[in-house]
Structure formats: C-alpha cells, structure tokens
Design an enzyme around this catalytic site. Structure first.
Site, PDB file in Angstrom:
ATOM      1  N   SER A 131      19.889  73.204  42.944  1.00  0.00           N
ATOM      2  CA  SER A 131      18.480  73.398  42.555  1.00  0.00           C
ATOM      3  C   SER A 131      17.513  72.577  43.420  1.00  0.00           C
ATOM      4  O   SER A 131      17.775  71.414  43.750  1.00  0.00           O
ATOM      5  CB  SER A 131      18.297  72.990  41.090  1.00  0.00           C
ATOM      6  OG  SER A 131      16.921  73.046  40.771  1.00  0.00           O
ATOM      7  N   SER A 168      14.547  71.919  42.280  1.00  0.00           N
ATOM      8  CA  SER A 168      13.592  71.323  41.341  1.00  0.00           C
ATOM      9  C   SER A 168      13.601  69.794  41.311  1.00  0.00           C
ATOM     10  O   SER A 168      12.532  69.178  41.229  1.00  0.00           O
ATOM     11  CB  SER A 168      13.821  71.878  39.926  1.00  0.00           C
ATOM     12  OG  SER A 168      13.531  73.252  39.926  1.00  0.00           O
ATOM     13  N   LYS A 219      18.419  80.118  29.900  1.00  0.00           N
ATOM     14  CA  LYS A 219      17.003  80.355  29.594  1.00  0.00           C
ATOM     15  C   LYS A 219      16.782  81.137  28.291  1.00  0.00           C
ATOM     16  O   LYS A 219      15.813  80.902  27.586  1.00  0.00           O
ATOM     17  CB  LYS A 219      16.336  81.127  30.738  1.00  0.00           C
ATOM     18  CG  LYS A 219      15.924  80.296  31.934  1.00  0.00           C
ATOM     19  CD  LYS A 219      15.130  81.168  32.894  1.00  0.00           C
ATOM     20  CE  LYS A 219      14.760  80.418  34.150  1.00  0.00           C
ATOM     21  NZ  LYS A 219      13.892  81.210  35.036  1.00  0.00           N
ATOM     22  N   ASP A 262       7.244  80.494  34.079  1.00  0.00           N
ATOM     23  CA  ASP A 262       7.433  81.494  35.141  1.00  0.00           C
ATOM     24  C   ASP A 262       6.235  82.452  35.185  1.00  0.00           C
ATOM     25  O   ASP A 262       5.911  83.005  36.237  1.00  0.00           O
ATOM     26  CB  ASP A 262       8.717  82.307  34.916  1.00  0.00           C
ATOM     27  CG  ASP A 262       9.964  81.532  35.322  1.00  0.00           C
ATOM     28  OD1 ASP A 262       9.854  80.623  36.166  1.00  0.00           O
ATOM     29  OD2 ASP A 262      11.048  81.841  34.788  1.00  0.00           O
ATOM     30  N   GLY A 309      13.626  95.945  39.130  1.00  0.00           N
ATOM     31  CA  GLY A 309      14.445  95.055  38.318  1.00  0.00           C
ATOM     32  C   GLY A 309      13.978  95.044  36.879  1.00  0.00           C
ATOM     33  O   GLY A 309      12.830  95.418  36.578  1.00  0.00           O
ATOM     34  N   ALA A 310      14.885  94.631  36.004  1.00  0.00           N
ATOM     35  CA  ALA A 310      14.559  94.615  34.580  1.00  0.00           C
ATOM     36  C   ALA A 310      15.228  93.434  33.887  1.00  0.00           C
ATOM     37  O   ALA A 310      15.561  93.491  32.712  1.00  0.00           O
ATOM     38  CB  ALA A 310      15.007  95.929  33.941  1.00  0.00           C
ATOM     39  N   GLY A 311      15.434  92.344  34.639  1.00  0.00           N
ATOM     40  CA  GLY A 311      16.070  91.155  34.082  1.00  0.00           C
ATOM     41  C   GLY A 311      15.036  90.155  33.570  1.00  0.00           C
ATOM     42  O   GLY A 311      13.883  90.508  33.293  1.00  0.00           O
ATOM     43  N   LEU A 346      10.209  87.865  44.622  1.00  0.00           N
ATOM     44  CA  LEU A 346      10.496  86.647  43.854  1.00  0.00           C
ATOM     45  C   LEU A 346      11.602  85.806  44.499  1.00  0.00           C
ATOM     46  O   LEU A 346      11.741  84.614  44.210  1.00  0.00           O
ATOM     47  CB  LEU A 346      10.888  87.017  42.416  1.00  0.00           C
ATOM     48  CG  LEU A 346       9.748  87.087  41.394  1.00  0.00           C
ATOM     49  CD1 LEU A 346       8.567  87.886  41.890  1.00  0.00           C
ATOM     50  CD2 LEU A 346      10.233  87.628  40.069  1.00  0.00           C
ATOM     51  N   TYR A 376      13.241  83.382  46.886  1.00  0.00           N
ATOM     52  CA  TYR A 376      12.600  82.324  47.689  1.00  0.00           C
ATOM     53  C   TYR A 376      13.512  81.773  48.783  1.00  0.00           C
ATOM     54  O   TYR A 376      13.061  80.990  49.619  1.00  0.00           O
ATOM     55  CB  TYR A 376      12.085  81.185  46.802  1.00  0.00           C
ATOM     56  CG  TYR A 376      13.122  80.605  45.874  1.00  0.00           C
ATOM     57  CD1 TYR A 376      14.016  79.643  46.308  1.00  0.00           C
ATOM     58  CD2 TYR A 376      13.197  81.045  44.556  1.00  0.00           C
ATOM     59  CE1 TYR A 376      14.979  79.147  45.448  1.00  0.00           C
ATOM     60  CE2 TYR A 376      14.158  80.554  43.686  1.00  0.00           C
ATOM     61  CZ  TYR A 376      15.039  79.607  44.140  1.00  0.00           C
ATOM     62  OH  TYR A 376      15.991  79.118  43.292  1.00  0.00           O
TER      63      TYR A 376
END
Ligand code: NAP
Length: 291
Positions: free
Chosen positions: A15, A17, A66, A107, A138-140, A239, A241
């Site tokens: 990550s 982050s 999540k 998000d 997409g549909a997630g 989306l 990155y």
C-alpha cells in the site's frame, strides 16, 4: 505518544497509504503515525473492537474488508451506507460521552477531487460535466462509489453501466435507484456500449483492466480498446493508478480526449480521510505521490 491511525487490510505491504499519510502528518506538523496492520478476515471483528483500546483514533480499510467492516461500526455516514463500503473509520465520542466507531467512505470525495480541480484549470471542461452523459465500466466496489458520486454531485443526463457481468451491474443500479430521481441509470453489456461511449462526456474505467505494466501478465488491457470512439471534448478517467498511464488513457488521449489517471483519486480519498481524522487541511499536492 503519537495519535495512531491503522490501515486494516490483507495484504497491506504494497500500500502507498502509509507513505502518503506519514508524509502528510509531518508536513502538517502533527505528531501522528499511520500504521499498516495486516488483518485476516477471521480476525477483523476482534481487531476493530480493540482499536480504541490499542490507542488508535481512526483507520483506513482496504481490500478485502471494505464491505465486511461495515457491520462492526456503531454508525455509518449516509454515503458509506449508500455505497455499502467503509474505507475510513473515525473513533468519536458520542452524545453520552461513550466512544463509538463511525464508518465513512472517502472514495466518493476522492473520485470527485480531480473533476473539481478542472473547475480552476479548465472551466470549459468542467462545464461539460454538468448534466453530461456518462459511461462507467465495471460494477464492483469502486463503481458503486463512482455512481453514487455522479448521481449526487454531477446530475448526469444519462449514466450507463457497462459491465462484463450485467447481473452485477443491475444489482448496483437497483441499489442506487433511490438517488436516481430522474431515472438516468441504465445497464448495457460491454459489447453494446459503443454508441454510449461515443456520446459520453465522461468515460470511467472502474475495472482493474490495465493495472499491470505493459509486458507483465494481464498488462496493457483496456475495458474499451477502441480508440476511434474517443474524441476531443471528452474526459477519460481511469481509476487504475499503477501504472500512471494505461492503455485506456493513451487511447483516449490519442484522439484528443482529456485523460485523468487514478492517482489524484487516491490522493483525494487520502486527503478527505486525513481531514476527517485531524480537522487539519491536507498539506500535500493534489496529484503526486511524495518521494
Ligand atoms: P472489484 O470490486 O473487484 O470490481 C471490479 C469490477 O471490474 C467488476 O465489475 C468486475 O467484473 C470488473 N472486471 C474485472 N476484470 C474484468 C475484465 N477482465 N473484463 C471486464 N470487467 C472486469 O474492484 P474495485 O474495488 O471496484 O476496484 C476496481 C479498480 O479500481 C481497481 O483497479 C482498483 O485498484 C481501482 N480503485 C482505485 C481507487 C483510486 O483511489 N484510484 C480507489 C478504488 C479502486 P465482474 O463482476 O464480472 O468480476
């Protein structure tokens, strides 16, 4: 003892982050620390329950927790509840003084951040977005945040979900129906999206396609490998990155569309989480990872 923020996920080693947040804490002059915590699914409930006792005042939540973490919160913000996913936890004192965990989703703010930047940098492009036609691949989980953000902040005239599994896209559309006052949401199969892509002002890749560098397995893929359907005056928003430039963005830019990569969204969601925990303004640039 610094204030501590946890990153709950599995895996967490890759990550970006921790680097992002620890640099931001230093730049803001805050004695705060962001700590990656690898948590297996079977330990999520107990880890969350012990967060406050372990000295954490907040957390980020990433893959695969999540959605599952939402049921362990004392409260959810309306947007986290609507999207069905929590990426930010705040430890707060309730009205009775008791500590409670509030689940939020940044998000949504992250997705909107680079579009809002356009307002200052390219007002003509930004004005395209008001009442625009939009396509989301997409549909997630990410697509859910994008659709919620679009319906509540962009007021599109049409929002087409183009997905490999239309059943999943239909379920997403159904879940978002209460925010779709004007009935703008529709679902099409991936193969039937050409006309919609051509007429859309904003085309979003919310699939992982393109995520690997060219040459690696699965690399250089695109949810829409048809460059001629892109044109000037459109925005192509990926989306993904890493890498910073995907085939989807290259194809769109080669026909004059404006590309937006996933890094400003990643930083935008981090900034929104940071501001929620600390009350301080995000101190770093909006579009670049610190070294
Ligand atoms: P997810 O919940 O697993 O959903 C992925 C979606 O992409 C699903 O609809 C899936 O279809 C579809 N998909 C996967 N492989 C495909 C393929 N080969 N062809 C067509 N469709 C395919 O993932 P997510 O959490 O939404 O994340 C999606 C992407 O967004 C990831 O790359 C993630 O890194 C990125 N993301 C970026 C940010 C940021 O801050 N920039 C934030 C969140 C997510 P099925 O339903 O048929 O499997």
């Amino acid at each position: 003892m610094p204030h501590r923020i946890a990153l709950l996920g599995d895996p967490v080693a890759h990550s970006l982050s921790p680097r992002l947040h620890n640099t931001a804490f230093s730049a803001a002059g805050l004695d705060w620390e962001y700590v990656p915590c690898r948590v297996a699914p079977e330990h999520l409930a107990e880890t969350v329950a012990q967060m406050h006792a372990q000295g954490f005042v907040g957390a980020n939540v990433t893959i695969p927790h999540k959605e599952a973490v939402a049921e362990h919160m004392d409260a959810l913000t309306e947007r986290a509840e609507a999207v069905g996913a929590v990426n930010t936890i705040c430890v707060e004192a309730g009205d009775d003084g008791a500590v409670r965990l509030v689940g939020d989703n940044t998000d949504i703010a992250g997705f909107l951040a680079p579009l809002r930047e356009l307002r200052e940098e390219a007002p003509a492009l930004e004005s395209l977005l008001r009442g625009c036609e939009m396509v989301v691949f997409g549909a997630g989980g990410a697509a859910r945040a994008v659709v919620y953000a679009a319906l509540t902040a962009l007021a599109p005239s049409r929002l087409t979900l183009a997905a490999r599994t239309p059943k999943r896209a239909k379920a997403l559309a159904k879940a978002m129906q209460r925010f779709d006052d004007d009935g703008v949401l529709e679902v099409v199969a991936l193969d039937d999206a050409a006309e919609r892509v051509r007429s859309a002002a904003l085309v979003v890749n919310a699939t992982p396609l393109g995520m690997h560098a060219p040459g690696e397995a699965g690399g250089d893929a695109s949810p829409w490998p048809h460059p001629d359907d892109f044109h000037p005056g459109q925005i192509a928003y990926d989306l993904v990155y890493a890498p910073a430039t995907t085939r989807f963005l290259r194809d769109a830019a080669s026909r004059g569309a404006t590309p937006i990569g996933g890094m400003p969204m990643l930083i935008g969601q981090a900034a929104a989480s940071f501001e929620r925990w600390t009350g301080a303004a995000w101190p770093l640039a909006a579009d670049a990872m610190p070294d």
